[in-house]
Design a protein around this motif. Structure first.
Motif, PDB file in Angstrom:
ATOM      1  N   THR A 167       0.802  -1.215   0.000  1.00 23.50           N
ATOM      2  CA  THR A 167       0.000   0.000   0.000  1.00 23.50           C
ATOM      3  C   THR A 167       0.838   1.269   0.000  1.00 23.50           C
ATOM      4  OG1 THR A 167      -0.169   0.413   2.376  1.00 23.50           O
ATOM      5  CG2 THR A 167      -1.597  -1.286   1.471  1.00 23.50           C
ATOM      6  N   GLY A 168       0.266   2.299  -0.608  1.00 18.45           N
ATOM      7  CA  GLY A 168       0.917   3.589  -0.613  1.00 18.45           C
ATOM      8  C   GLY A 168       1.034   4.179   0.779  1.00 18.45           C
ATOM      9  N   LEU A 184       4.685  -3.495  -4.173  1.00 16.81           N
ATOM     10  CA  LEU A 184       4.444  -4.716  -4.942  1.00 16.81           C
ATOM     11  C   LEU A 184       2.952  -5.000  -4.847  1.00 16.81           C
ATOM     12  CD1 LEU A 184       6.076  -6.921  -6.510  1.00 16.81           C
ATOM     13  CD2 LEU A 184       5.906  -8.314  -4.437  1.00 16.81           C
ATOM     14  N   PRO A 185       2.224  -4.957  -5.968  1.00 18.58           N
ATOM     15  CA  PRO A 185       0.761  -5.102  -5.906  1.00 18.58           C
ATOM     16  C   PRO A 185       0.326  -6.457  -5.358  1.00 18.58           C
ATOM     17  CG  PRO A 185       1.492  -4.418  -8.098  1.00 18.58           C
ATOM     18  CD  PRO A 185       2.713  -4.783  -7.333  1.00 18.58           C
ATOM     19  N   ASN A 355      -4.143  -7.140 -11.028  1.00 22.14           N
ATOM     20  CA  ASN A 355      -2.750  -7.580 -10.941  1.00 22.14           C
ATOM     21  C   ASN A 355      -2.703  -9.099 -10.941  1.00 22.14           C
ATOM     22  OD1 ASN A 355      -1.489  -4.899 -10.507  1.00 22.14           O
ATOM     23  ND2 ASN A 355      -2.713  -4.924  -8.636  1.00 22.14           N
ATOM     24  N   ASP A 356      -2.121  -9.653 -11.988  1.00 15.67           N
ATOM     25  CA  ASP A 356      -2.006 -11.104 -12.115  1.00 15.67           C
ATOM     26  C   ASP A 356      -0.798 -11.600 -11.334  1.00 15.67           C
ATOM     27  OD1 ASP A 356      -0.864 -13.595 -13.910  1.00 15.67           O
ATOM     28  OD2 ASP A 356      -3.043 -13.528 -13.825  1.00 15.67           O
ATOM     29  N   LYS A 363       7.785  -9.188 -11.343  1.00 12.78           N
ATOM     30  CA  LYS A 363       8.247  -7.912 -10.791  1.00 12.78           C
ATOM     31  C   LYS A 363       9.144  -8.145  -9.583  1.00 12.78           C
ATOM     32  CE  LYS A 363       6.610  -3.350  -9.334  1.00 12.78           C
ATOM     33  NZ  LYS A 363       5.429  -2.466  -9.163  1.00 12.78           N
ATOM     34  N   LEU A 364       8.784  -9.101  -8.744  1.00 17.58           N
ATOM     35  CA  LEU A 364       9.618  -9.422  -7.587  1.00 17.58           C
ATOM     36  C   LEU A 364      10.995  -9.906  -8.024  1.00 17.58           C
ATOM     37  CD1 LEU A 364      10.123  -9.950  -4.570  1.00 17.58           C
ATOM     38  CD2 LEU A 364       9.044 -12.193  -4.876  1.00 17.58           C
ATOM     39  N   ILE A 365      11.027 -10.812  -8.983  1.00 20.56           N
ATOM     40  CA  ILE A 365      12.309 -11.342  -9.459  1.00 20.56           C
ATOM     41  C   ILE A 365      13.159 -10.242 -10.079  1.00 20.56           C
ATOM     42  CG2 ILE A 365      13.375 -12.856 -11.180  1.00 20.56           C
ATOM     43  CD1 ILE A 365      12.366 -14.291  -8.687  1.00 20.56           C
ATOM     44  N   ASN A 366      12.517  -9.358 -10.818  1.00 13.22           N
ATOM     45  CA  ASN A 366      13.255  -8.251 -11.421  1.00 13.22           C
ATOM     46  C   ASN A 366      13.907  -7.380 -10.343  1.00 13.22           C
ATOM     47  OD1 ASN A 366      13.969  -6.493 -13.763  1.00 13.22           O
ATOM     48  ND2 ASN A 366      12.629  -5.050 -12.713  1.00 13.22           N
TER      49      ASN A 366
END
Length: 378
Positions: A167-168, A184-185, A355-356, A363-366
């Motif tokens: 969350t923001g 991270l969504p 968000n899939d 995104k986490l791995i990146n």
């Protein structure tokens, strides 16, 4: 990449963070990574379990350590697991109350330090401290002050290479501690079933249905909400149905009473298999959450309703952050405000971006591949 996820419990269907981590782990395995899942404080078992849990067709290596063991013994067992697996990253899925019944970290720093000595840490903050809102009760203000100090100390001690939150508002609070945080969504823990029938509804709609999925938070203005929907039903001649799915908690009684007092139909499904939850959600017109808009980004129930293409209305007790004074909004969700015409609210509601889990895993791995150092800000 090899990642060891650490969380409190991984009892299937009984721990939201455990379910989230298992689904993320399964997706990472599908993407070619090696994963092990370790529960440090599992309340649902009495002896250590080493085995397999499944996410769809993927088998995930799991070590579950019961809460009845001493922390010294738990650390010994986890260290052996980590030494055998030798991960590139140790990912702590953090919720204060996952590791201590009062949400305290006193004495746990040395254990976490010992577990990850010589390894790269990643932390996902699913929850922070209590008493973050304006004018919290005294006990929450005191506990939150202590939790906040302990979380800062945890970050200083572990020196994680990457830190995420959903969350923001949490990101903002963590940055106030002096750390750089990434978002991270959240994704749904309930996959959209192939039996879902959204899109096959008749054009001559005579009924609209609202679904409350999961736990209901107290003090929501449900009486006003039920009255507004009854007025809307009278004006439009549309039947209104309220559906409950999952473990709603004690507040379900108040909600049911409020709706039935106006003659509105209520259906209670309770706990159901994932495929049936998916079918029920897909049959509904709107989703209802009792989580305030400022915090919906961390709600797996909201993420699940979004994944099922439901527009979501927040019917909640007012909640404002002590640090963020401006009104917080969130794309894809509207707020019920007593006195505002519900017809206008429903007409203006929009669908959210979904968000899939595959995108979130990538995104986490990146992020971990870039291996940024945690930076102070200021």
């Amino acid at each position: 990449m090899k990642i060891a996820f650490l969380c409190g419990s991984v009892e299937i269907g009984r721990d939201g963070v455990g379910d989230y981590t298992r689904r993320l782990a399964g997706e990472l395995i599908r993407q070619g990574h090696e994963i092990t899942l370790v529960a440090l404080n599992d309340q649902h078992i009495s002896s250590t379990f080493v085995g397999i849990q499944n996410d769809a067709q993927e088998q995930i290596s799991v070590v579950r350590i019961p809460a009845v063991l001493s922390w010294k013994e738990r650390v010994r067992q986890v260290k052996k697991c980590l030494n055998d697996f030798n991960p590139d990253w140790v990912s702590l899925q953090f919720v204060p109350f996952s590791f201590h019944h009062k949400g305290l970290l006193t004495g746990l720093y040395k254990y976490f330090e010992e577990l990850g000595r010589g390894r790269k840490w990643h932390i996902m903050f699913h929850e922070l401290w209590v008493g973050m809102e304006e004018k919290p009760p005294l006990k929450f203000r005191l506990l939150g002050w202590l939790q906040r100090r302990q979380i800062k100390k945890l970050l200083v001690k572990l020196k994680p290479g990457a830190v995420h939150t959903h969350t923001g508002i949490y990101s903002h609070h963590l940055k106030q501690l002096g750390f750089n945080i990434m978002k991270l969504p959240l994704f749904t823990n309930i996959a959209v079933s192939s039996q879902s029938c959204r899109g096959n509804k008749p054009n001559n709609v005579v009924e609209i249905s609202f679904v409350v999925f999961g736990h209901i938070h107290p003090n929501a203005p449900v009486e006003n909400f039920a009255k507004e929907l009854w007025d809307y039903s009278e004006e439009t001649s549309l039947k209104v149905v309220l559906k409950f799915v999952g473990r709603s908690g004690s507040e379900q009684v108040r909600w049911k009473s409020a709706f039935t007092s106006y003659g509105l139909k209520v259906e209670v499904f309770g706990e159901q298999p994932s495929s049936e939850i998916s079918r029920i959600l897909s049959d509904c017109t709107f989703g209802i959450t009792t989580t305030p808009i400022a915090l919906v980004e961390k709600s797996s129930a909201v993420a699940t309703m979004w994944a099922h293409h439901l527009r979501v209305l927040s019917v909640s007790n007012p909640w404002n952050s002590k640090l963020v004074k401006s009104r917080i909004t969130c794309d894809g969700i509207s707020e019920f405000i007593p006195g505002r015409p519900i017809s206008q609210e429903l007409e203006e509601m929009k669908y959210a971006a979904v968000n899939d889990v595959s995108d979130v895993a990538a995104k986490l791995i990146n992020t971990l591949s870039l291996h940024p150092a945690i930076l102070t800000v200021g």
